[in-house]
Design a protein around this motif. Structure first.
Motif, PDB file in Angstrom:
ATOM      1  N   HIS A 339       2.399 -18.180 -39.632  1.00 33.11           N
ATOM      2  CA  HIS A 339       3.801 -18.539 -39.807  1.00 33.11           C
ATOM      3  C   HIS A 339       4.684 -17.646 -38.952  1.00 33.11           C
ATOM      4  O   HIS A 339       4.302 -16.530 -38.581  1.00 33.11           O
ATOM      5  CB  HIS A 339       4.226 -18.389 -41.274  1.00 33.11           C
ATOM      6  CG  HIS A 339       3.370 -19.157 -42.216  1.00 33.11           C
ATOM      7  ND1 HIS A 339       2.951 -18.646 -43.424  1.00 33.11           N
ATOM      8  CD2 HIS A 339       2.820 -20.391 -42.118  1.00 33.11           C
ATOM      9  CE1 HIS A 339       2.199 -19.537 -44.049  1.00 33.11           C
ATOM     10  NE2 HIS A 339       2.100 -20.598 -43.278  1.00 33.11           N
ATOM     11  N   GLU A 342       9.127 -12.749 -39.797  1.00 35.00           N
ATOM     12  CA  GLU A 342      10.519 -12.675 -40.247  1.00 35.00           C
ATOM     13  C   GLU A 342      11.449 -12.083 -39.186  1.00 35.00           C
ATOM     14  O   GLU A 342      12.641 -12.411 -39.142  1.00 35.00           O
ATOM     15  CB  GLU A 342      10.631 -11.861 -41.544  1.00 35.00           C
ATOM     16  CG  GLU A 342      10.122 -10.441 -41.487  1.00 35.00           C
ATOM     17  CD  GLU A 342       8.670 -10.321 -41.933  1.00 35.00           C
ATOM     18  OE1 GLU A 342       8.252  -9.217 -42.287  1.00 35.00           O
ATOM     19  OE2 GLU A 342       7.958 -11.347 -41.911  1.00 35.00           O
ATOM     20  N   TYR A 345      13.266 -14.780 -37.008  1.00 34.72           N
ATOM     21  CA  TYR A 345      14.417 -15.488 -37.568  1.00 34.72           C
ATOM     22  C   TYR A 345      15.693 -14.754 -37.124  1.00 34.72           C
ATOM     23  O   TYR A 345      16.677 -15.366 -36.708  1.00 34.72           O
ATOM     24  CB  TYR A 345      14.358 -15.502 -39.099  1.00 34.72           C
ATOM     25  CG  TYR A 345      13.279 -16.360 -39.712  1.00 34.72           C
ATOM     26  CD1 TYR A 345      13.585 -17.638 -40.193  1.00 34.72           C
ATOM     27  CD2 TYR A 345      11.981 -15.904 -39.849  1.00 34.72           C
ATOM     28  CE1 TYR A 345      12.614 -18.427 -40.789  1.00 34.72           C
ATOM     29  CE2 TYR A 345      11.004 -16.682 -40.427  1.00 34.72           C
ATOM     30  CZ  TYR A 345      11.308 -17.949 -40.897  1.00 34.72           C
ATOM     31  OH  TYR A 345      10.351 -18.728 -41.472  1.00 34.72           O
ATOM     32  N   VAL A 380      19.776 -11.965 -44.254  1.00 32.29           N
ATOM     33  CA  VAL A 380      18.889 -13.080 -43.944  1.00 32.29           C
ATOM     34  C   VAL A 380      18.356 -13.676 -45.240  1.00 32.29           C
ATOM     35  O   VAL A 380      17.930 -12.947 -46.148  1.00 32.29           O
ATOM     36  CB  VAL A 380      17.698 -12.619 -43.069  1.00 32.29           C
ATOM     37  CG1 VAL A 380      16.865 -13.821 -42.635  1.00 32.29           C
ATOM     38  CG2 VAL A 380      18.185 -11.844 -41.862  1.00 32.29           C
ATOM     39  N   ARG A 381      18.391 -15.007 -45.311  1.00 29.83           N
ATOM     40  CA  ARG A 381      17.709 -15.728 -46.403  1.00 29.83           C
ATOM     41  C   ARG A 381      16.592 -16.558 -45.774  1.00 29.83           C
ATOM     42  O   ARG A 381      16.838 -17.382 -44.880  1.00 29.83           O
ATOM     43  CB  ARG A 381      18.674 -16.656 -47.139  1.00 29.83           C
ATOM     44  CG  ARG A 381      19.760 -15.951 -47.935  1.00 29.83           C
ATOM     45  CD  ARG A 381      20.471 -16.964 -48.839  1.00 29.83           C
ATOM     46  NE  ARG A 381      20.909 -18.130 -48.104  1.00 29.83           N
ATOM     47  CZ  ARG A 381      20.994 -19.370 -48.626  1.00 29.83           C
ATOM     48  NH1 ARG A 381      20.652 -19.594 -49.879  1.00 29.83           N
ATOM     49  NH2 ARG A 381      21.430 -20.381 -47.878  1.00 29.83           N
ATOM     50  N   TYR A 382      15.371 -16.324 -46.235  1.00 31.64           N
ATOM     51  CA  TYR A 382      14.216 -17.088 -45.752  1.00 31.64           C
ATOM     52  C   TYR A 382      13.969 -18.237 -46.722  1.00 31.64           C
ATOM     53  O   TYR A 382      13.639 -18.024 -47.891  1.00 31.64           O
ATOM     54  CB  TYR A 382      12.989 -16.187 -45.658  1.00 31.64           C
ATOM     55  CG  TYR A 382      13.187 -15.002 -44.751  1.00 31.64           C
ATOM     56  CD1 TYR A 382      13.117 -15.138 -43.372  1.00 31.64           C
ATOM     57  CD2 TYR A 382      13.473 -13.733 -45.273  1.00 31.64           C
ATOM     58  CE1 TYR A 382      13.304 -14.051 -42.533  1.00 31.64           C
ATOM     59  CE2 TYR A 382      13.665 -12.642 -44.450  1.00 31.64           C
ATOM     60  CZ  TYR A 382      13.580 -12.808 -43.076  1.00 31.64           C
ATOM     61  OH  TYR A 382      13.771 -11.724 -42.253  1.00 31.64           O
ATOM     62  N   GLU A 385       8.742 -21.820 -44.610  1.00 34.80           N
ATOM     63  CA  GLU A 385       7.812 -21.350 -43.591  1.00 34.80           C
ATOM     64  C   GLU A 385       7.993 -22.172 -42.314  1.00 34.80           C
ATOM     65  O   GLU A 385       8.318 -23.358 -42.356  1.00 34.80           O
ATOM     66  CB  GLU A 385       6.365 -21.483 -44.083  1.00 34.80           C
ATOM     67  CG  GLU A 385       6.062 -20.629 -45.308  1.00 34.80           C
ATOM     68  CD  GLU A 385       4.691 -20.940 -45.889  1.00 34.80           C
ATOM     69  OE1 GLU A 385       4.102 -21.986 -45.487  1.00 34.80           O
ATOM     70  OE2 GLU A 385       4.209 -20.171 -46.727  1.00 34.80           O
ATOM     71  N   ALA A 420      16.312 -21.169 -42.822  1.00 31.87           N
ATOM     72  CA  ALA A 420      16.843 -19.825 -43.043  1.00 31.87           C
ATOM     73  C   ALA A 420      18.346 -19.839 -42.771  1.00 31.87           C
ATOM     74  O   ALA A 420      18.867 -20.731 -42.095  1.00 31.87           O
ATOM     75  CB  ALA A 420      16.171 -18.804 -42.133  1.00 31.87           C
TER      76      ALA A 420
END
Length: 465
Positions: A339, A342, A345, A380-382, A385, A420
Motif C-alpha cells: 500500500h 503514509e 500522502y 492528515v486523515r488516512y 488504502e 485522505a
C-alpha cells in the motif's frame, strides 16, 4: 494525432505504448495472430511504469485499434513506425506498401538497428531511421538518421511525447549506441569463451560499477572526473598509453558455434532462469522508474528529458475547487504491505500546496524575489488504502487567507472516493529576514478572491486547525 505501428513485436509494442499513453490514437498492423495479446502485455507494463515517472498526469490515453490491412492502418497517420524483422528485403516490401498509402506529409520511421536510410530507401521509399531502445515506453533515446528536414520535424514530435532525439548527421552502420554496445558485447563473448568470467560475473561488473556512472554522466564526463582537478587532459595523458596495450579483442570475433550458444544460454539460464521474462521486465521497469526519478530530481541524463517533458504537460486549470495535483502511484511509493506509504500522502498534498501557491502568484519567481509561504502545521486523515498504479487527484479548498496566514484543505481522491485529507496552515515569510511578513498586494488580492469563491462551500469534514 494518429500513429501507425507496422510490426507489433517488443519494439513495435513499445512504440504503441509510448504514443498511446501520450494521448495519440494508435493503429496497429501485424499479421501475427498473437499480436493483440503481446501488445496488450507490453501496454500493461507501460501503464504500470511510464506515468510513475511524472509528478503530474499524462494526457488521457488515445484510442488503440488493430487492423488486418496495412493500407488502412497508415491512412491518415501523422507518424508511421515500421518495426518489422531486420531483413532488408522484407523492409523494402513493407516500406513500399507504406509509401503507397501513407499521407505525403507523414513521418515514416524505421526502428532498424543496423540499416542505413540509403539502404532502406534504395527502392523509392522515404523513411528515416528512428531507432529506439527497449523498453521504448521508458527509455527516451531515439537515434534519427536521414533527411535533415524530416529529422527536425521528427524530433519535435518525439520531444512532445517525452523522448530524446539524437540526430546522427552521417550514415554509419549500426548508428552510434549499438556500435558501443557491440564493442562491449564482443569483448564479453571473449571473456566467456576464454573462461575468464561467466555471464553473471560480467553483468555484475557492469551493474555494480561503471553502469551506475554511465546512467548519469555517460563516458566522457565520467572520465573527465577521473582526471581529477586537471580534468580530461590529465586523464588522457595518464591512460592514453594503455590504448596500445593488448587488453581487448575488439577486432576479433569469437567463433560463433553451437557450443558457444549453448555455453552462453546455459549460463544465462542459471543466472536468471528462475524468473519469467515478464517478471524480469517488471523488475527492470521498476528499477528504471526509480533511477529515472532520481535523475529527474537533479536534471541529469535522461532525468532532464523527463523533467522538460513534464513541464510541457497540460496543468490543471483553476476552477471553483481546483485540481492541484494528479499522480499515478509508483511502486516506489508502496511499503511492505503493498500500500502507499503514509509519507507520500503528505508529499502529494505538498505538491498541491505548491500548485495552489502558483495560482495566487506565489510561484518560483515570487520565491526568487525573496518571499514565500512556509508550512507550519499539517494534519492528515488516512481514509483508505491506495495501491501502486492507482491514479490520485487532489482538489484544494481555501479556508482562510487573512494577513500572513494561508489555510488550505486538500482532498485526495481515487475515482470518486476520498482516500485522505490534508489540512495545511502556512505563514508568509520574508526570505531575507526569515521573519513572517505580509504578502505582496497582488498575492493578497488573489488569495482573498479564492477565500470569497470558497466561502459558500462550508467547512469540510475533518477540518480542525
Amino acid at each position: 494525432m494518429k500513429a501507425a505501428i507496422v510490426g507489433g513485436g517488443v519494439i513495435g509494442g513499445g512504440w504503441a505504448a509510448r504514443f498511446l499513453l501520450n494521448g495519440w490514437d494508435v493503429a496497429v498492423f501485424d499479421p501475427d495472430p498473437e499480436a493483440q495479446r503481446k501488445i496488450g502485455e507490453v501496454l500493461a507494463g507501460a501503464r504500470r511504469a511510464l506515468p510513475a515517472l511524472y509528478d503530474g498526469a499524462l494526457p488521457d490515453e488515445g484510442r488503440l485499434t488493430f487492423h488486418a490491412d496495412l493500407a488502412e492502418v497508415v491512412t491518415g497517420a501523422d507518424w508511421v513506425q515500421e518495426s518489422v524483422p531486420e531483413r532488408l528485403d522484407l523492409k523494402h516490401r513493407v516500406l513500399a506498401q507504406i509509401e503507397a498509402a501513407a499521407p505525403v506529409d507523414a513521418i515514416i520511421g524505421s526502428s532498424t538497428s543496423g540499416f542505413k536510410p540509403s539502404e532502406l530507401n534504395a527502392q523509392g521509399a522515404r523513411a528515416i531511421v528512428a531507432h529506439p531502445f527497449n523498453p521504448v515506453y521508458l527509455l527516451p533515446l531515439i537515434e534519427l538518421v536521414g533527411d535533415a528536414d524530416t529529422c527536425v520535424r521528427a524530433g519535435e514530435t518525439l520531444r512532445a511525447i517525452g523522448m530524446f532525439p539524437l540526430h546522427i548527421r552521417k550514415e554509419i552502420d549500426a548508428h552510434i549506441a549499438d556500435r558501443l554496445l557491440e564493442a562491449v558485447w564482443r569483448e564479453s563473448l571473449w571473456l566467456v569463451t576464454d573462461g575468464i568470467a561467466t555471464t553473471e560475473e560480467i553483468d555484475e561488473a557492469i551493474r555494480m560499477g561503471f553502469g551506475l556512472r554511465w546512467a548519469q554522466m555517460g563516458l566522457f564526463e565520467t572520465y573527465r572526473i577521473a582526471g581529477g582537478e586537471a580534468g580530461m587532459a590529465h586523464f588522457m595523458a595518464q591512460f592514453g598509453p594503455c590504448l596500445e596495450w593488448p587488453w581487448t579483442k575488439l577486432t576479433d570475433v569469437p567463433p560463433f558455434t553451437p557450443e558457444l550458444v549453448e555455453l552462453i544460454a546455459g549460463q544465462s539460464d542459471a543466472q536468471s532462469g528462475h524468473r519469467s521474462i515478464r517478471e524480469l521486465e517488471r523488475l527492470r521497469d521498476d528499477n528504471l522508474v526509480g533511477i529515472l526519478r532520481s535523475l529527474k530530481r537533479t536534471g541529469s541524463g535522461a532525468g532532464g528529458v523527463i523533467r522538460d517533458h513534464e513541464a510541457r504537460l497540460p496543468r490543471p486549470q483553476a476552477a471553483d475547487l481546483p485540481v492541484t495535483a494528479e499522480q499515478q502511484v509508483p511502486q516506489s511509493w508502496t511499503d511492505y504491505n503493498g500500500h502507499m506509504n503514509e509519507t507520500h500522502y503528505l508529499e502529494l498534498a505538498s505538491r498541491a500546496t505548491d500548485r495552489f501557491m502558483a495560482l495566487i502568484g506565489a510561484d518560483a519567481a515570487y520565491v526568487a524575489a525573496g518571499q514565500s509561504y512556509f508550512t507550519v502545521e499539517n494534519r492528515v486523515r488516512y481514509l483508505a488504502e491506495v495501491n501502486a498504479g492507482e491514479r490520485l487527484q487532489v482538489t484544494t479548498q481555501v479556508l482562510g487567507g487573512a494577513g500572513k496566514k494561508l489555510h488550505l484543505f486538500h482532498t485526495l481522491r481515487r475515482g470518486g472516493g476520498e482516500v485522505a485529507t490534508v489540512e495545511t496552515l502556512l505563514l508568509h515569510v520574508d526570505l531575507g529576514t526569515r521573519r513572517t511578513s505580509l504578502p505582496s498586494e497582488a498575492v493578497a488580492a488573489e488569495t482573498e478572491a479564492w477565500v470569497t469563491r470558497h466561502s459558500g462551500l462550508g467547512r469540510p469534514e475533518g477540518a480542525s486547525i
